[in-house]
Design a protein around this motif. Structure first.
Motif, PDB file in Angstrom:
ATOM      1  N   ARG A 226      -6.006 -45.726  -7.772  1.00 48.17           N
ATOM      2  CA  ARG A 226      -6.607 -44.973  -9.131  1.00 48.17           C
ATOM      3  C   ARG A 226      -5.280 -44.766 -10.305  1.00 48.17           C
ATOM      4  O   ARG A 226      -5.476 -44.766 -11.281  1.00 48.17           O
ATOM      5  CB  ARG A 226      -7.178 -43.599  -8.894  1.00 48.17           C
ATOM      6  CG  ARG A 226      -8.538 -43.777  -8.191  1.00 48.17           C
ATOM      7  CD  ARG A 226      -9.284 -42.726  -7.777  1.00 48.17           C
ATOM      8  NE  ARG A 226      -9.604 -42.000  -8.880  1.00 48.17           N
ATOM      9  CZ  ARG A 226      -9.552 -40.451  -8.553  1.00 48.17           C
ATOM     10  NH1 ARG A 226      -9.391 -40.045  -7.369  1.00 48.17           N
ATOM     11  NH2 ARG A 226      -9.912 -39.709  -9.606  1.00 48.17           N
ATOM     12  N   HIS A 227      -4.006 -44.489  -9.384  1.00 56.01           N
ATOM     13  CA  HIS A 227      -2.999 -44.524 -10.329  1.00 56.01           C
ATOM     14  C   HIS A 227      -2.538 -45.669 -11.034  1.00 56.01           C
ATOM     15  O   HIS A 227      -1.662 -45.500 -11.869  1.00 56.01           O
ATOM     16  CB  HIS A 227      -1.940 -43.764  -9.471  1.00 56.01           C
ATOM     17  CG  HIS A 227      -1.342 -44.704  -8.385  1.00 56.01           C
ATOM     18  ND1 HIS A 227      -2.236 -45.061  -7.321  1.00 56.01           N
ATOM     19  CD2 HIS A 227      -0.066 -45.429  -8.285  1.00 56.01           C
ATOM     20  CE1 HIS A 227      -1.258 -45.700  -6.517  1.00 56.01           C
ATOM     21  NE2 HIS A 227      -0.134 -46.093  -7.072  1.00 56.01           N
ATOM     22  N   VAL A 228      -3.117 -46.803 -10.665  1.00 52.67           N
ATOM     23  CA  VAL A 228      -2.593 -47.916 -11.548  1.00 52.67           C
ATOM     24  C   VAL A 228      -3.592 -48.618 -12.322  1.00 52.67           C
ATOM     25  O   VAL A 228      -3.751 -49.648 -12.931  1.00 52.67           O
ATOM     26  CB  VAL A 228      -1.987 -48.916 -10.494  1.00 52.67           C
ATOM     27  CG1 VAL A 228      -0.552 -48.337 -10.051  1.00 52.67           C
ATOM     28  CG2 VAL A 228      -2.859 -49.337  -9.323  1.00 52.67           C
ATOM     29  N   LEU A 229      -4.846 -47.868 -12.328  1.00 55.66           N
ATOM     30  CA  LEU A 229      -5.905 -48.228 -13.220  1.00 55.66           C
ATOM     31  C   LEU A 229      -5.440 -48.246 -14.758  1.00 55.66           C
ATOM     32  O   LEU A 229      -4.537 -47.629 -14.973  1.00 55.66           O
ATOM     33  CB  LEU A 229      -6.995 -47.213 -13.045  1.00 55.66           C
ATOM     34  CG  LEU A 229      -8.066 -47.265 -11.825  1.00 55.66           C
ATOM     35  CD1 LEU A 229      -8.936 -46.001 -12.012  1.00 55.66           C
ATOM     36  CD2 LEU A 229      -8.680 -48.693 -11.690  1.00 55.66           C
ATOM     37  N   PRO A 230      -6.096 -48.987 -15.555  1.00 56.77           N
ATOM     38  CA  PRO A 230      -5.626 -49.399 -16.970  1.00 56.77           C
ATOM     39  C   PRO A 230      -5.670 -48.141 -17.661  1.00 56.77           C
ATOM     40  O   PRO A 230      -6.625 -46.908 -17.193  1.00 56.77           O
ATOM     41  CB  PRO A 230      -6.784 -50.053 -17.295  1.00 56.77           C
ATOM     42  CG  PRO A 230      -7.124 -51.087 -16.430  1.00 56.77           C
ATOM     43  CD  PRO A 230      -7.003 -49.890 -15.032  1.00 56.77           C
ATOM     44  N   ALA A 231      -4.753 -47.764 -18.691  1.00 54.01           N
ATOM     45  CA  ALA A 231      -4.858 -46.474 -19.197  1.00 54.01           C
ATOM     46  C   ALA A 231      -6.210 -46.337 -19.907  1.00 54.01           C
ATOM     47  O   ALA A 231      -6.776 -47.299 -20.642  1.00 54.01           O
ATOM     48  CB  ALA A 231      -3.710 -46.343 -20.330  1.00 54.01           C
ATOM     49  N   GLY A 232      -6.593 -45.151 -19.779  1.00 49.92           N
ATOM     50  CA  GLY A 232      -7.908 -44.785 -20.439  1.00 49.92           C
ATOM     51  C   GLY A 232      -9.098 -44.779 -19.479  1.00 49.92           C
ATOM     52  O   GLY A 232     -10.080 -44.443 -19.931  1.00 49.92           O
ATOM     53  N   ALA A 233      -8.860 -45.354 -18.545  1.00 56.92           N
ATOM     54  CA  ALA A 233     -10.020 -45.367 -17.270  1.00 56.92           C
ATOM     55  C   ALA A 233     -10.225 -44.019 -16.877  1.00 56.92           C
ATOM     56  O   ALA A 233      -9.332 -43.296 -16.757  1.00 56.92           O
ATOM     57  CB  ALA A 233      -9.396 -46.409 -16.156  1.00 56.92           C
ATOM     58  N   PRO A 234     -11.417 -43.822 -16.838  1.00 60.91           N
ATOM     59  CA  PRO A 234     -12.071 -42.162 -16.444  1.00 60.91           C
ATOM     60  C   PRO A 234     -11.563 -41.633 -15.264  1.00 60.91           C
ATOM     61  O   PRO A 234     -11.644 -40.619 -14.975  1.00 60.91           O
ATOM     62  CB  PRO A 234     -13.627 -42.204 -16.884  1.00 60.91           C
ATOM     63  CG  PRO A 234     -13.658 -43.806 -16.545  1.00 60.91           C
ATOM     64  CD  PRO A 234     -12.821 -44.371 -17.183  1.00 60.91           C
ATOM     65  N   TRP A 235     -11.128 -42.846 -14.351  1.00 64.41           N
ATOM     66  CA  TRP A 235     -10.921 -42.464 -13.017  1.00 64.41           C
ATOM     67  C   TRP A 235      -9.475 -42.381 -12.550  1.00 64.41           C
ATOM     68  O   TRP A 235      -8.971 -42.156 -11.440  1.00 64.41           O
ATOM     69  CB  TRP A 235     -11.503 -43.467 -11.961  1.00 64.41           C
ATOM     70  CG  TRP A 235     -12.836 -43.719 -12.317  1.00 64.41           C
ATOM     71  CD1 TRP A 235     -14.139 -43.071 -12.127  1.00 64.41           C
ATOM     72  CD2 TRP A 235     -13.386 -45.004 -13.044  1.00 64.41           C
ATOM     73  NE1 TRP A 235     -15.271 -43.550 -12.576  1.00 64.41           N
ATOM     74  CE2 TRP A 235     -14.970 -44.545 -12.950  1.00 64.41           C
ATOM     75  CE3 TRP A 235     -12.845 -45.983 -13.509  1.00 64.41           C
ATOM     76  CZ2 TRP A 235     -15.784 -45.765 -13.657  1.00 64.41           C
ATOM     77  CZ3 TRP A 235     -13.781 -47.103 -13.741  1.00 64.41           C
ATOM     78  CH2 TRP A 235     -15.215 -47.027 -14.087  1.00 64.41           C
ATOM     79  N   ARG A 236      -8.625 -42.803 -13.537  1.00 62.81           N
ATOM     80  CA  ARG A 236      -7.337 -42.831 -13.384  1.00 62.81           C
ATOM     81  C   ARG A 236      -6.733 -41.438 -13.036  1.00 62.81           C
ATOM     82  O   ARG A 236      -7.123 -40.497 -13.704  1.00 62.81           O
ATOM     83  CB  ARG A 236      -6.483 -43.302 -14.756  1.00 62.81           C
ATOM     84  CG  ARG A 236      -5.094 -43.477 -14.414  1.00 62.81           C
ATOM     85  CD  ARG A 236      -4.541 -43.784 -15.753  1.00 62.81           C
ATOM     86  NE  ARG A 236      -2.899 -43.901 -15.841  1.00 62.81           N
ATOM     87  CZ  ARG A 236      -2.154 -45.054 -15.501  1.00 62.81           C
ATOM     88  NH1 ARG A 236      -2.959 -46.186 -15.087  1.00 62.81           N
ATOM     89  NH2 ARG A 236      -0.938 -44.926 -15.391  1.00 62.81           N
TER      90      ARG A 236
END
Length: 331
Positions: free
Chosen positions: A197-207
């Motif tokens: 989750r820490h490398v999800l795209p910026a703005g992803a609600p799950w980041r």
């Protein structure tokens, strides 16, 4: 198409995995208001004051007919090996919960508890519950749609965020500093995704802002590369359905596909049967290869003459291999 012998072996493996009665948890806690937003907790069968925590995410192609009941014997197996276990339920696609395993009632190990706690919480018997189990072709009927976007990912993120506080309250023997995520099939995907989750795209609600405090991930026959899984039609096109179909597939993959979320910096091992007809070996190999290209070493344990379900079948040798892989990361 698999030959008759391979299909017969796969069916026998599946039958064995589902032959175990479901095991009631020691406690169940909610992480949200929806009936499926619950976590079952299994206390370690040991006198040790503090033990590793294994977070289990069940599979079933993100389809509602598979709930956490079918993986409860595996969760109990881990508890008997000295782990504290948290088995996460989450919202899935389709209408029906898992067939079989729904007829036992009462209390205690091997039975279904009532609606407030235990394995009965969050799901119930539905029309069609006497149908044969199966991810797809062996079930003899068209599979319901896989997953609920974005609800499935909302739930897994919420469960992982709520888990530390729930563990402190419900399972004090668990050491959150020694947490390992594991999951089978679609749950293997969710375990890999939860660790990334820490490398999800910026703005992803799950980041999240930093890596989750995990000892590692052990993903069992995971849907780890959606493109390869879709190409092979794994689990009756579950990966394609999970992302909403062909039109949404490319748009949503960066937010959901583990192979696009590398490197994670978290120790990861994949356990895969070479004879798996539901999620073929090529899916796991593609993820491991992508990790290597990203500069990350991912363990890949390939088991000869093993299909999809022995990995979570306490009666199978493959399940002991899984428990050992978890132990190597946790202890």
């Amino acid at each position: 198409m698999p030959d008759d012998a391979a299909a017969a072996r796969a069916a026998a493996e599946e039958e064995s995995a589902f032959s175990h009665p479901p095991v009631a948890p020691d406690a169940t806690a909610a992480y949200g208001d929806h009936p499926d937003q619950v976590i079952d907790f299994y206390a370690p069968r040991t006198d040790a004051p503090l033990v590793p925590l294994v977070v289990v995410l069940h599979g079933g192609a993100w389809r509602a007919r598979y709930d956490r009941r079918h993986i409860s014997p595996f969760a109990d197996h881990l508890a008997r090996r000295g782990f504290a276990v948290a088995s996460v339920e989450y919202r899935r696609g389709g209408d029906h919960p898992i067939p079989a395993q729904h007829t036992r009632t009462g209390s205690g190990p091997g039975t279904l508890a009532g609606p407030a706690t235990g394995l009965g919480a969050g799901t119930g018997t539905a029309p069609g519950a006497d149908a044969a189990p199966g991810h797809g072709p062996r079930s003899g009927a068209p599979a319901p749609l896989a997953g609920r976007w974005p609800d499935t990912l909302d739930d897994v993120a919420a469960a992982l965020d709520a888990l530390p506080a729930l563990v402190r309250e419900v399972l004090p023997q668990a050491d959150p500093r020694r947490t390992v995520l594991t999951g089978h099939s679609a749950g293997g995907h969710l375990a890999l995704w939860g660790a990334a989750r820490h490398v999800l795209p910026a703005g992803a609600p799950w980041r999240i802002d930093r890596p989750a405090p995990l000892r590692g991930v052990v993903a069992l026959a995971p849907v780890a590369d959606f493109a390869v899984a879709a190409e092979l039609g794994a689990c009756d096109d579950a990966a394609l359905q999970f992302l909403g179909g062909k039109e949404e597939f490319a748009e949503r993959r960066p937010y959901a596909d583990p192979v696009l979320l590398l490197p994670t910096g978290i120790a990861t091992t994949l356990v895969q049967g070479r004879a798996d007809l539901d999620v073929p070996q090529a899916v796991a190999e593609s993820y491991a290869d992508a990790a290597a290209r990203a500069g990350e070493v991912v363990g890949l344990t390939l088991l000869a003459d093993v299909g999809h379900f022995p990995l979570i079948d306490p009666a199978a040798d493959a399940c002991a291999v899984v428990a050992e892989e978890i132990a190597q990361l946790a202890w």
